[in-house]
Design an enzyme around this catalytic site. Structure first.
Site, PDB file in Angstrom:
ATOM      1  N   SER A   6     -17.865  -0.131   6.075  1.00  0.00           N
ATOM      2  CA  SER A   6     -17.501  -0.383   4.672  1.00  0.00           C
ATOM      3  C   SER A   6     -17.124  -1.846   4.495  1.00  0.00           C
ATOM      4  CB  SER A   6     -16.314   0.496   4.276  1.00  0.00           C
ATOM      5  OG  SER A   6     -15.740  -0.025   3.091  1.00  0.00           O
ATOM      6  N   HIS A  30     -21.819   0.686   3.646  1.00  0.00           N
ATOM      7  CA  HIS A  30     -21.081   1.474   2.660  1.00  0.00           C
ATOM      8  C   HIS A  30     -20.419   0.507   1.676  1.00  0.00           C
ATOM      9  CE1 HIS A  30     -18.622   5.090   1.546  1.00  0.00           C
ATOM     10  NE2 HIS A  30     -17.643   4.225   1.367  1.00  0.00           N
ATOM     11  N   ASP A  32     -18.065   0.188  -1.636  1.00  0.00           N
ATOM     12  CA  ASP A  32     -17.067   0.898  -2.437  1.00  0.00           C
ATOM     13  C   ASP A  32     -16.952   0.269  -3.825  1.00  0.00           C
ATOM     14  OD1 ASP A  32     -15.933   2.903  -0.577  1.00  0.00           O
ATOM     15  OD2 ASP A  32     -15.454   1.128   0.613  1.00  0.00           O
ATOM     16  N   MET A  34     -15.137   0.366  -7.296  1.00  0.00           N
ATOM     17  CA  MET A  34     -13.888   0.881  -7.897  1.00  0.00           C
ATOM     18  C   MET A  34     -13.693   0.236  -9.264  1.00  0.00           C
ATOM     19  SD  MET A  34     -11.278   0.693  -4.678  1.00  0.00           S
ATOM     20  CE  MET A  34     -11.809   1.110  -3.019  1.00  0.00           C
ATOM     21  N   HIS A  63     -20.542   4.183  -2.813  1.00  0.00           N
ATOM     22  CA  HIS A  63     -19.480   5.165  -3.051  1.00  0.00           C
ATOM     23  C   HIS A  63     -18.791   4.786  -4.355  1.00  0.00           C
ATOM     24  CE1 HIS A  63     -15.331   6.842  -1.544  1.00  0.00           C
ATOM     25  NE2 HIS A  63     -15.823   7.553  -2.537  1.00  0.00           N
ATOM     26  N   MET A  65     -16.185   5.114  -6.943  1.00  0.00           N
ATOM     27  CA  MET A  65     -14.852   5.630  -7.305  1.00  0.00           C
ATOM     28  C   MET A  65     -14.589   5.162  -8.728  1.00  0.00           C
ATOM     29  SD  MET A  65     -13.148   4.868  -3.625  1.00  0.00           S
ATOM     30  CE  MET A  65     -14.512   3.775  -3.231  1.00  0.00           C
ATOM     31  N   MET A 134     -12.907  12.534   1.633  1.00  0.00           N
ATOM     32  CA  MET A 134     -11.944  11.433   1.767  1.00  0.00           C
ATOM     33  C   MET A 134     -10.818  11.855   2.702  1.00  0.00           C
ATOM     34  SD  MET A 134     -12.890   8.781  -0.244  1.00  0.00           S
ATOM     35  CE  MET A 134     -11.510   7.903   0.423  1.00  0.00           C
ATOM     36  N   GLY A 139      -9.052   4.241  -2.851  1.00  0.00           N
ATOM     37  CA  GLY A 139      -8.558   3.055  -3.538  1.00  0.00           C
ATOM     38  C   GLY A 139      -8.371   1.842  -2.657  1.00  0.00           C
ATOM     39  N   PHE A 140      -8.039   2.075  -1.395  1.00  0.00           N
ATOM     40  CA  PHE A 140      -7.721   0.937  -0.525  1.00  0.00           C
ATOM     41  C   PHE A 140      -8.199   1.187   0.903  1.00  0.00           C
ATOM     42  CE2 PHE A 140      -4.698   1.152  -3.958  1.00  0.00           C
ATOM     43  CZ  PHE A 140      -4.740  -0.139  -4.468  1.00  0.00           C
ATOM     44  N   GLY A 141      -8.564   0.095   1.572  1.00  0.00           N
ATOM     45  CA  GLY A 141      -8.865   0.178   2.990  1.00  0.00           C
ATOM     46  C   GLY A 141      -7.583   0.105   3.800  1.00  0.00           C
ATOM     47  N   GLY A 142      -7.699   0.394   5.078  1.00  0.00           N
ATOM     48  CA  GLY A 142      -6.588   0.198   5.996  1.00  0.00           C
ATOM     49  C   GLY A 142      -5.475   1.223   5.921  1.00  0.00           C
ATOM     50  N   ASP A 172     -14.533   9.536   5.240  1.00  0.00           N
ATOM     51  CA  ASP A 172     -14.239   8.190   4.733  1.00  0.00           C
ATOM     52  C   ASP A 172     -12.735   7.992   4.603  1.00  0.00           C
ATOM     53  OD1 ASP A 172     -14.250   5.708   3.545  1.00  0.00           O
ATOM     54  OD2 ASP A 172     -15.196   6.361   1.676  1.00  0.00           O
ATOM     55  N   GLY A 173     -12.215   7.041   5.396  1.00  0.00           N
ATOM     56  CA  GLY A 173     -10.801   6.679   5.308  1.00  0.00           C
ATOM     57  C   GLY A 173     -10.082   6.831   6.633  1.00  0.00           C
ATOM     58  N   GLY A 174      -9.622   5.714   7.180  1.00  0.00           N
ATOM     59  CA  GLY A 174      -8.823   5.774   8.408  1.00  0.00           C
ATOM     60  C   GLY A 174      -9.604   6.151   9.649  1.00  0.00           C
ATOM     61  N   GLY A 194     -14.086   0.901   7.685  1.00  0.00           N
ATOM     62  CA  GLY A 194     -13.874  -0.416   7.087  1.00  0.00           C
ATOM     63  C   GLY A 194     -13.057  -1.305   7.992  1.00  0.00           C
ATOM     64  N   SER A 195     -11.739  -1.081   8.015  1.00  0.00           N
ATOM     65  CA  SER A 195     -10.876  -1.974   8.790  1.00  0.00           C
ATOM     66  C   SER A 195     -11.155  -1.900  10.282  1.00  0.00           C
ATOM     67  CB  SER A 195      -9.403  -1.683   8.483  1.00  0.00           C
ATOM     68  OG  SER A 195      -9.148  -0.310   8.523  1.00  0.00           O
TER      69      SER A 195
HETATM   70  C1  DX5 Z   1     -11.307   3.792   0.330  1.00  0.00           C
HETATM   71  C2  DX5 Z   1     -12.778   3.584   0.555  1.00  0.00           C
HETATM   72  C3  DX5 Z   1     -13.156   3.465   1.970  1.00  0.00           C
HETATM   73  C4  DX5 Z   1     -12.497   2.317   2.699  1.00  0.00           C
HETATM   74  C5  DX5 Z   1     -12.194   2.803   4.065  1.00  0.00           C
HETATM   75  O1  DX5 Z   1     -11.064   4.289  -0.927  1.00  0.00           O
HETATM   76  O2  DX5 Z   1     -13.548   4.619   0.007  1.00  0.00           O
HETATM   77  O3  DX5 Z   1     -14.569   3.414   2.140  1.00  0.00           O
HETATM   78  O4  DX5 Z   1     -13.289   1.172   2.800  1.00  0.00           O
HETATM   79  O5  DX5 Z   1     -11.452   1.831   4.723  1.00  0.00           O
HETATM   80  P1  DX5 Z   1     -10.772   2.137   6.130  1.00  0.00           P
HETATM   81  O6  DX5 Z   1     -11.879   2.490   7.073  1.00  0.00           O
HETATM   82  O7  DX5 Z   1     -10.094   0.859   6.471  1.00  0.00           O
HETATM   83  O8  DX5 Z   1      -9.818   3.265   5.923  1.00  0.00           O
HETATM   84 ZN    ZN Z   2     -15.724   4.611   0.558  1.00  0.00          ZN
END
Ligand code: DX5
Ligand code: ZN
Length: 226
Positions: A6, A30, A32, A34, A63, A65, A134, A139-142, A172-174, A194-195
Site C-alpha cells: 500500500s 494497493h 487507498d 479516502m 481501495h 474508502m 479490514m 483511515g490510517f496506516g501504521g 488490510d491493516g497491520g 503499507g508500513s
Molecule cells: C487503511 C488502509 C490500508 C493501509 C494499511 O485504512 O486501507 O491499506 O495502507 O497500512 P498498514 O499496512 O500500515 O496497516
Molecule cells: Zn487499503
C-alpha cells in the site's frame, strides 16, 4: 498468496518511484482513496490514479474508502484499475455497482470494516471477485492489527469454499511478518501491507519476506486446495 504493498505509507512526492521499487516482487499496488467523509482522512483521487497508471505496469488495486461509491467507483475501473474495492457500508446498490465494475473490465471487491459481518453478504459472493476484510479501522496506516477479525476471515473462507466461489480474501491493516501468519492460517490469500513494506530500508525485500511467510503458513493448512 499475493502481496499488495500500500502506497499510503510511501513518499507521496515520489509515488511512481516508490511503486517501481516493488514492481518486480509485488502482485499489485494497493492505492487507498479516502474522501474525508467515509473516513477521517484525505488522500488522493482519480486524477492521481490516472497519472500513476501511465507510469506502472503493476496492476492497480484501488481501495475506495469513500461515500457514494455507486457514483465514483466505475470511473476507477474505466481508467484502468484492475481491481476496484468499494465498501459495503457505503454502497447503495452493491450488486449493480459490482456489475458495473466488472463490465468496465475490473475485478470487483467488497470491503468490510472490522465490525461489519460477512454473513450478510454471503449471497453476493457470485457477484464479486474479492472480499477485503479490514483488520484496522480504515483511515490510517501504521495501526495495530485487530485479532478480533480473524474469526470473520475464517467464516469468509468457509463461505467461499462451501459455495465454490472464486473469490479472493484480502486482509488490510497491520499486516506484517508476524501477523501475516495468522491471516494466512485463517484463510486470507491477498495481503495488503503499507508500513511493513514502505517503512523499511528495502521495500522489495520486505515484500519477498512477507510472501515467504504467507506461503509457509498456508502450506497444508485447512483451507488450501490440495
Ligand atoms: C487503511 C488502509 C490500508 C493501509 C494499511 O485504512 O486501507 O491499506 O495502507 O497500512 P498498514 O499496512 O500500515 O496497516
Ligand atoms: Zn487499503
Amino acid at each position: 498468496m499475493q502481496i499488495a504493498p500500500s502506497i499510503l505509507s510511501a513518499d507521496f512526492a515520489r509515488l511512481s518511484e516508490e511503486i517501481a521499487a516493488v514492481a518486480d516482487d509485488a502482485d499489485w499496488v494497493h492505492v487507498d482513496v479516502m474522501d474525508n467523509h467515509f473516513v477521517p482522512n484525505l488522500t488522493l483521487g482519480l486524477p492521481v490514479v490516472e497519472a500513476l497508471l501511465k507510469h506502472t505496469s503493476l496492476p492497480m488495486d484501488c481501495h475506495l474508502m469513500i461515500d457514494d461509491p455507486d457514483r465514483w467507483a466505475p470511473g476507477y475501473a474505466e481508467a484502468g484499475a484492475r481491481s476496484v474495492t468499494f465498501h459495503a457500508e457505503a454502497a447503495r446498490a452493491p450488486v449493480r455497482l459490482a456489475r458495473a465494475l466488472r463490465s468496465a473490465g475490473a475485478r470487483a471487491g467488497l470491503g468490510l470494516k472490522p465490525a461489519t459481518p460477512v454473513e450478510a453478504y454471503a449471497d453476493l459472493l457470485p457477484e464479486i471477485d474479492m472480499v477485503l476484510i479490514m483488520s484496522v479501522e480504515p483511515g490510517f496506516g501504521g495501526q495495530s492489527f485487530l485479532d478480533i477479525v480473524l474469526p470473520k476471515v475464517r467464516r469468509a473462507r468457509e463461505l467461499v469454499r462451501e459455495g465454490e466461489h472464486s473469490v479472493w480474501i484480502q486482509m488490510d491493516g497491520g499486516v506484517d511478518e508476524e501477523t501475516i501468519l495468522r491471516c494466512a492460517e485463517a484463510g486470507a490469500d491477498v495481503f495488503v501491507a503499507g508500513s511493513s513494506v514502505y517503512n523499511t530500508d528495502d521495500p522489495a525485500d520486505a515484500v519477498r519476506r512477507l510472501r515467504a511467510r504467507a506461503t509457509e503458513a498456508a502450506n497444508g493448512c485447512w483451507w488450501r486446495p490440495t
